[in-house]
Design an enzyme around this catalytic site. Structure first.
Site, PDB file in Angstrom:
ATOM      1  N   GLY B  47       0.820  -0.781  -0.182  1.00 50.57           N
ATOM      2  CA  GLY B  47      -0.266   0.547   0.226  1.00 50.57           C
ATOM      3  C   GLY B  47       0.811   1.225   0.279  1.00 50.57           C
ATOM      4  O   GLY B  47      -0.013   2.453  -0.402  1.00 50.57           O
ATOM      5  N   ALA B  87      11.723  -1.111   7.197  1.00 51.36           N
ATOM      6  CA  ALA B  87      12.948   0.006   7.718  1.00 51.36           C
ATOM      7  C   ALA B  87      13.002   1.167   6.900  1.00 51.36           C
ATOM      8  O   ALA B  87      13.701   1.687   6.357  1.00 51.36           O
ATOM      9  CB  ALA B  87      14.377  -0.688   8.411  1.00 51.36           C
ATOM     10  N   ARG B  89      13.144   0.618   3.673  1.00 49.11           N
ATOM     11  CA  ARG B  89      13.924   0.429   2.927  1.00 49.11           C
ATOM     12  C   ARG B  89      14.094   0.339   1.025  1.00 49.11           C
ATOM     13  O   ARG B  89      14.964   0.430   0.465  1.00 49.11           O
ATOM     14  CB  ARG B  89      14.986  -0.487   3.262  1.00 49.11           C
ATOM     15  CG  ARG B  89      14.240  -1.493   3.331  1.00 49.11           C
ATOM     16  CD  ARG B  89      15.252  -2.993   4.259  1.00 49.11           C
ATOM     17  NE  ARG B  89      16.329  -3.830   3.523  1.00 49.11           N
ATOM     18  CZ  ARG B  89      16.114  -3.689   2.268  1.00 49.11           C
ATOM     19  NH1 ARG B  89      14.999  -3.966   1.161  1.00 49.11           N
ATOM     20  NH2 ARG B  89      17.008  -4.657   1.617  1.00 49.11           N
ATOM     21  N   LYS B 288      14.596   9.033  -0.555  1.00 43.35           N
ATOM     22  CA  LYS B 288      15.007   8.428   0.913  1.00 43.35           C
ATOM     23  C   LYS B 288      14.162   7.669   1.475  1.00 43.35           C
ATOM     24  O   LYS B 288      13.308   7.490   0.892  1.00 43.35           O
ATOM     25  CB  LYS B 288      15.926   9.472   2.358  1.00 43.35           C
ATOM     26  CG  LYS B 288      16.972  10.232   1.815  1.00 43.35           C
ATOM     27  CD  LYS B 288      17.052  11.989   2.698  1.00 43.35           C
ATOM     28  CE  LYS B 288      18.309  11.939   2.505  1.00 43.35           C
ATOM     29  NZ  LYS B 288      17.938  13.607   3.812  1.00 43.35           N
ATOM     30  N   GLY B 291       9.074   6.370   4.765  1.00 42.27           N
ATOM     31  CA  GLY B 291       8.268   5.739   5.274  1.00 42.27           C
ATOM     32  C   GLY B 291       7.975   5.615   7.228  1.00 42.27           C
ATOM     33  O   GLY B 291       6.728   6.172   7.305  1.00 42.27           O
ATOM     34  N   GLU B 292       8.721   4.784   7.156  1.00 39.64           N
ATOM     35  CA  GLU B 292       8.784   4.800   9.376  1.00 39.64           C
ATOM     36  C   GLU B 292       9.230   6.011   9.781  1.00 39.64           C
ATOM     37  O   GLU B 292       8.154   6.217  10.841  1.00 39.64           O
ATOM     38  CB  GLU B 292       9.416   3.494   9.897  1.00 39.64           C
ATOM     39  CG  GLU B 292       9.029   2.644   9.587  1.00 39.64           C
ATOM     40  CD  GLU B 292      10.431   1.184  10.339  1.00 39.64           C
ATOM     41  OE1 GLU B 292      11.037   1.726  10.728  1.00 39.64           O
ATOM     42  OE2 GLU B 292      10.612   0.267   9.957  1.00 39.64           O
TER      43      GLU B 292
END
Ligand code: FES
Ligand code: FES
Lengths: 160, 334
Positions: B47, B87, B89, B288, B291-292
């Protein structure tokens, strides 16, 4: 276990199935009829992902027994697009980026559709109220609220 | 007894990906006979938009429109290896691998086009619309569709490429303990304003103002989408979410959505998102990992705002009314 017959219209077409007594409408739709647009999030009435419209009313299909739906008209999200053309409400979900994983989306769209069917120009508070039985893990809700308000504006422009 | 207002600020520095073991991801790219490109990954789109971003990265590198790229994800039985989608990533690691694979595929594509046009491959360029042109003589061109047909049926070439991204594992230096846990950091700063009812311990977040520095936003609308959702999640972590309020005794733990609380559409704070783009040195086209990171700064900002409002430091999450009332009681007793 004895099978029971059940007949209803789903998105305008007649469906007739034999189901195990006690089957939820959610499982009947997904596993028997093959409409996987209602999602099973919690199977206990707390997430709204399984929402469908039965005879014009928003209902949780995980808490509805399929055998009680005889003779009803059921609408699900998969029945909204006509000939591949999305309804303004669906388009608005795309345009406002109101979907991430998409698991809540069909339920949100059902809840929003019932709201807009009854209240074509809802206030923000009315939108929030209408969506408050549906859980979304991804979006933070604001884009979904904006989608419904955007769809309402699009509908009123079309009507004008 | 009163409703008290407070304001808190917090800033974070957040690594993209992780370093333990090197953090590799691989990608494969190949063309179909009609010149569409397939990216194969075992990374997952849950998502966050992995498929769209990888399609953009592949398209940009090869020089075709994004809709000419199909991305297949998430099958670890058949796909090239990926450490996983976590992470923050995905974009950074898989994106770099896709660039490398797409470059190799592009090179084969240009070599086949060069044979067809009877020129040198280094004299060719793409127009981004699905054509390959001779530099300085654009009337001499060939469509990528025809190049793919030629490769498949005439020249016997596979327009394909392999990509790999691996940051070698960094071990701590024996003398100093210094190491390089990550090569790429995103940053964020949040100011939160809250109201705390010192009678009930209830916290209402009034506003959250976030600035995120996330490298290049490869798809600005999807970045915004992540950040809006993430900011909401940060507040949710700060104030609501827990499965085990009385750990390790689970008797009163949340078991369903009636008890595992998150803010609903009626509990939203006024949210502001500002994006700063400072392209990263080793990210795909400067990206970069947002997300988290984007769900983190709200937590200390809310904790600081609670302190500003009622003078108690809550250091256990979530900051429940009970914890605030206990802290207020302890404060009054001192
Ligand atoms: S599955 Fe029906 S409410 Fe969650
Ligand atoms: S978009 Fe993932 S749950 Fe709503």
């Amino acid at each position: 276990m004895a099978k029971v017959p059940v007949q209803f219209t789903l998105n305008g077409s007649e469906k007739a199935e034999f189901i195990d007594s006690g089957t939820t409408l959610l499982n009947a739709l997904r596993d028997k009829v093959g409409d996987t647009s209602p999602k099973g999030g919690c199977h206990q009435g707390t997430c709204g992902a399984c929402s469908v419209i039965i005879d014009g009313e928003l209902r949780l299909s995980c808490l509805t027994l399929a055998e009680t739906c005889n003779g009803t008209a059921i609408t699900t999200t998969s029945g909204l697009a006509e000939g591949g053309v999305l309804q303004p409400l669906q388009r608005a979900f795309l345009d406002t980026f109101a979907t991430q994983c998409g698991f809540c989306t069909p339920g949100m769209i059902m809840a929003a559709k019932v709201l807009l069917d009854h209240t074509p120009n809802p206030s923000r508070d009315e939108v929030v109220e209408a969506l408050s039985g549906n859980i979304c893990r991804c979006t933070g809700y604001e884009p979904i609220i904006q989608a419904v308000l955007t769809a309402a504006r699009a509908n009123s422009q079309n009507a004008a | 007894m009163a409703i008290r207002r407070g304001r808190g600020v917090a800033a974070i520095n957040y690594p993209t990906g992780m370093n333990l073991g090197g953090d590799p991801t691989q990608a494969l790219v190949h063309s179909t006979p009609t010149g569409n490109f397939m990216v194969t990954l075992s990374s997952v789109d849950l998502g966050q938009g992995m498929k769209q971003i990888m399609a953009q990265i592949c398209a940009e590198t090869i020089g075709v429109p994004t809709d000419r790229v199909v991305v297949d994800t998430a099958d670890t039985d058949t796909g090239p290896h990926c450490m996983g989608t976590f992470a923050s990533r995905g974009t950074h690691r898989a994106g770099n691998a896709v660039i490398q694979a797409a470059k190799e595929a592009r090179q084969v594509m240009l070599e086949v086009a060069a044979e067809e046009l009877e020129v040198n491959a280094s004299d060719l360029e793409t127009d981004g619309q699905g054509n390959i042109l001779v530099k300085g003589a654009p009337q001499k061109s060939i469509s990528i569709f025809d190049v793919a047909l030629s490769a498949h049926f005439k020249r016997g070439r596979s327009i394909s490429g392999r990509g790999m991204f691996l940051i070698p594992r960094s071990y701590p230096e024996k003398e100093t303990g210094a190491m390089k846990p990550s090569t790429c950091y995103a940053h964020a700063c949040t100011v939160a304003e809250v109201e705390v009812d010192d009678e009930t311990g209830e916290v209402t977040v009034l506003t959250v103002k976030n600035v995120f520095e996330i490298g290049r936003a490869l798809n600005p609308k999807m970045v915004e989408q992540q950040l809006v959702g993430g900011s909401w999640m940060g507040i949710s972590h700060a104030l609501y979410e827990t499965t085990e309020p009385y750990y390790p005794n689970r008797d009163h733990g949340g078991t369903d959505f009636n008890q595992y609380l998150m803010p609903g559409p009626g509990d939203l704070a006024e949210t502001e998102i500002i994006v700063l783009e400072r392209p990263s040195a080793d990210g795909p086209y400067g990206a970069k990992g947002p997300g988290e990171m984007c769900a983190n700064p709200q937590i200390p900002a809310v904790a600081n705002a609670v302190f500003d409002a009622v003078g108690v430091r809550i250091d256990t999450l979530p900051i429940t009314p009970e914890r605030i009332l206990r802290a207020l009681k302890a404060q009054a007793a001192n």
